[in-house]
Motif scaffolding. Structure first.
Motif, PDB file in Angstrom:
ATOM      1  N   ARG A   1      39.343  51.963  28.708  1.00  0.00           N
ATOM      2  CA  ARG A   1      38.312  52.502  29.608  1.00  0.00           C
ATOM      3  C   ARG A   1      37.726  53.792  29.045  1.00  0.00           C
ATOM      4  NH1 ARG A   1      40.806  53.468  34.963  1.00  0.00           N
ATOM      5  NH2 ARG A   1      42.527  54.024  33.607  1.00  0.00           N
TER       6      ARG A   1
ATOM      7  N   THR B   1      34.538  63.326  30.987  1.00  0.00           N
ATOM      8  CA  THR B   1      33.613  62.186  30.952  1.00  0.00           C
ATOM      9  C   THR B   1      33.065  61.868  32.331  1.00  0.00           C
ATOM     10  OG1 THR B   1      35.379  60.577  31.254  1.00  0.00           O
ATOM     11  CG2 THR B   1      34.812  61.141  28.993  1.00  0.00           C
ATOM     12  N   GLU B   2      33.736  62.318  33.397  1.00  0.00           N
ATOM     13  CA  GLU B   2      33.302  61.918  34.742  1.00  0.00           C
ATOM     14  C   GLU B   2      32.500  62.998  35.470  1.00  0.00           C
ATOM     15  OE1 GLU B   2      33.707  58.596  35.494  1.00  0.00           O
ATOM     16  OE2 GLU B   2      34.386  58.794  33.440  1.00  0.00           O
ATOM     17  N   GLU B   3      32.676  64.253  35.104  1.00  0.00           N
ATOM     18  CA  GLU B   3      31.899  65.311  35.765  1.00  0.00           C
ATOM     19  C   GLU B   3      30.658  65.566  34.942  1.00  0.00           C
ATOM     20  OE1 GLU B   3      33.971  68.956  36.367  1.00  0.00           O
ATOM     21  OE2 GLU B   3      35.656  67.868  37.235  1.00  0.00           O
ATOM     22  N   ARG B   4      29.498  65.504  35.586  1.00  0.00           N
ATOM     23  CA  ARG B   4      28.270  65.529  34.802  1.00  0.00           C
ATOM     24  C   ARG B   4      28.075  66.798  33.994  1.00  0.00           C
ATOM     25  NH1 ARG B   4      25.736  62.968  38.574  1.00  0.00           N
ATOM     26  NH2 ARG B   4      24.727  64.831  39.304  1.00  0.00           N
TER      27      ARG B   4
ATOM     28  N   ILE C   1      32.322  48.609  32.599  1.00  0.00           N
ATOM     29  CA  ILE C   1      31.696  49.928  32.377  1.00  0.00           C
ATOM     30  C   ILE C   1      30.638  49.812  31.277  1.00  0.00           C
ATOM     31  CG2 ILE C   1      32.108  52.285  31.542  1.00  0.00           C
ATOM     32  CD1 ILE C   1      35.006  51.988  32.682  1.00  0.00           C
TER      33      ILE C   1
ATOM     34  N   LEU D   1      39.777  63.092  31.564  1.00  0.00           N
ATOM     35  CA  LEU D   1      38.969  62.313  32.496  1.00  0.00           C
ATOM     36  C   LEU D   1      37.779  63.123  33.013  1.00  0.00           C
ATOM     37  CD1 LEU D   1      39.050  59.529  33.966  1.00  0.00           C
ATOM     38  CD2 LEU D   1      40.280  60.659  35.798  1.00  0.00           C
TER      39      LEU D   1
ATOM     40  N   TYR E   1      43.152  59.051  32.103  1.00  0.00           N
ATOM     41  CA  TYR E   1      42.808  57.642  31.937  1.00  0.00           C
ATOM     42  C   TYR E   1      44.091  56.835  31.757  1.00  0.00           C
ATOM     43  CZ  TYR E   1      37.800  58.108  31.217  1.00  0.00           C
ATOM     44  OH  TYR E   1      36.464  58.313  31.389  1.00  0.00           O
TER      45      TYR E   1
ATOM     46  N   ARG F   1      33.763  54.572  28.359  1.00  0.00           N
ATOM     47  CA  ARG F   1      33.034  55.748  28.833  1.00  0.00           C
ATOM     48  C   ARG F   1      32.427  56.520  27.666  1.00  0.00           C
ATOM     49  NH1 ARG F   1      30.400  56.468  32.046  1.00  0.00           N
ATOM     50  NH2 ARG F   1      30.890  58.456  33.001  1.00  0.00           N
TER      51      ARG F   1
ATOM     52  N   TYR G   1      30.326  66.401  31.084  1.00  0.00           N
ATOM     53  CA  TYR G   1      29.877  65.195  30.390  1.00  0.00           C
ATOM     54  C   TYR G   1      28.756  65.529  29.404  1.00  0.00           C
ATOM     55  CZ  TYR G   1      27.239  60.710  30.509  1.00  0.00           C
ATOM     56  OH  TYR G   1      26.533  59.589  30.203  1.00  0.00           O
TER      57      TYR G   1
END
Ligand code: GLU
Length: 374
Positions: free
Chosen positions: A157, A114-117, A229, A111, A152, A161, A120
């Protein structure tokens, strides 16, 4: 409402659910089915489209190989099952794709990736590079290390992403249902398939009902979330029944499915995200040559940066200004403020000697930038 032509897409993410791929009785992949699906994928690839696969099945395959009984697994058992199953899963994809002379590359993400820039940008760059090399990335969640709070848990989802991360213009969710029905079809004989969803409204959400089958965690609810999304990031999504041979060909031929349409496109949506929703953490001032290069669609290289201001981390949004202080645009910076300062004015070839380790050639990649005039 006309549905899009499958052949008009240039970057497509195909998500495959566990129940399609894993033969529970045999403890093996469904080889014939996979071969037929990969024929479809090779068709898209051969036409020039970039294809990313998001494949479930590690846990389902591993648990049958381990002969675990039916029913929910303890976290450590599902992690062990994933560790064992992922090997066979990746091998199945690699071998089947190689029959079409296509190289597969495995990517396991959590997770946070994909969620922390900051992270990412890494996953995004690797996927981009694999696609530029014409390989097919095969992505799954890294279930062996993801714990329940930070996972996830469903690949619907995750696939959405991945699609937004890769700026894909289409996400295909292959599942064990033909699409979204007005009511759950197993409870209601009058349930009708909805061919096109133009906007995800509360009424659409209400149609989703409860969870899915035992093997695939993602029921219709997670698919609708995936649709949200995807469509807010400029990616169309289509849900179709994967249980037939050649399920993608069937979508192309107008077979039953549900399209979730986006009003935008991935590039425009990304620029809106960069300019609209991210708080800039710093400023890079660039010389006239770099300003001109940006105007011609080039990336920002360290050589063109004359001043670095602010406390930013890699992946943060920064403002790009010309020498007179006018804002040229904004972008996600590939270095933190300290390294950006060290690299300021240096040639890309010097990055390794300045930092003591190899780094990205661009200070801000073109794809991570929105110019004022865009
Ligand atoms: N990542 C899980 C696996 O490979 C699948 C999750 C899902 O079914 O959506 O087994």
């Amino acid at each position: 409402m006309r549905v899009p032509d499958l052949h008009s897409f240039r970057r497509i993410v195909v998500k495959v659910g566990s129940s399609l791929l894993v033969d529970r009785a045999k403890g093996a992949l469904k080889g014939d089915w996979l071969t037929a699906l990969v024929d479809d994928i090779a068709g898209l690839h051969g036409r020039g489209a970039d294809v990313v696969v998001v494949s479930s099945g590690a846990i389902a395959l591993g648990r049958t190989m381990l002969a675990f009984p039916k029913g929910p697994l303890k976290l450590e058992d599902s992690q062990a099952a994933a560790a064992i199953g992922q090997i066979g899963l990746a091998r199945g994809w690699a071998e089947t794709l190689s029959a079409h002379a296509i190289t597969a590359g495995q990517i396991l993400v959590t997770l946070g990736d994909t969620e922390e820039r900051r992270r990412y940008l890494n996953a995004r760059a690797t996927i981009g590079r694999l696609l530029a090399l014409r390989a097919v990335p095969v992505v799954n969640e890294n279930d062996t290390v993801a714990t329940s709070e930070i996972r996830y848990g469903d690949n619907d989802r995750l696939a959405a992403r991945v699609a937004t991360m890769a700026s894909a213009d289409l996400l295909i969710l292959l599942s064990d249902i033909e699409g979204l029905y007005t009511t759950p079809p197993k409870d209601d004989p009058d349930a009708r398939l909805i061919p096109v969803v133009e906007r995800i409204t509360p009424a659409i959400e209400a149609m989703a009902g409860g969870a899915g089958s035992e093997l695939s965690r993602g029921g219709m609810r997670t698919k609708i979330e995936a649709g949200r999304i995807a469509t807010t990031s400029g990616t169309h999504m289509v849900i179709a029944d994967g249980r037939v041979p050649h399920p993608i060909r069937r979508i192309a031929e107008g077979g039953p499915c549900t399209w979730f349409l986006t009003p935008s496109n991935p590039v425009a949506a990304r620029k809106i995200w960069i300019t609209g929703s991210l708080e800039p953490k710093g400023t890079l001032t660039v010389d006239a040559g770099a300003a001109r290069a940006l105007g011609q669609g080039k990336s920002l290289l360290p050589a063109g940066v004359t001043r670095v201001e602010g406390q930013f981390s890699r992946g943060d949004c920064v403002v790009i200004r010309d020498e007179a202080g006018a804002e040229l645009g904004r972008g996600l910076v590939a270095y933190d403020a300290l390294d950006a300062e060290r690299l300021r004015g240096r040639r890309s070839a010097d990055i390794e000697s300045v930092l003591g380790a190899p780094g990205r050639a661009e200070m801000i990649h073109r794809d991570d930038m929105a110019l004022a005039g865009d």
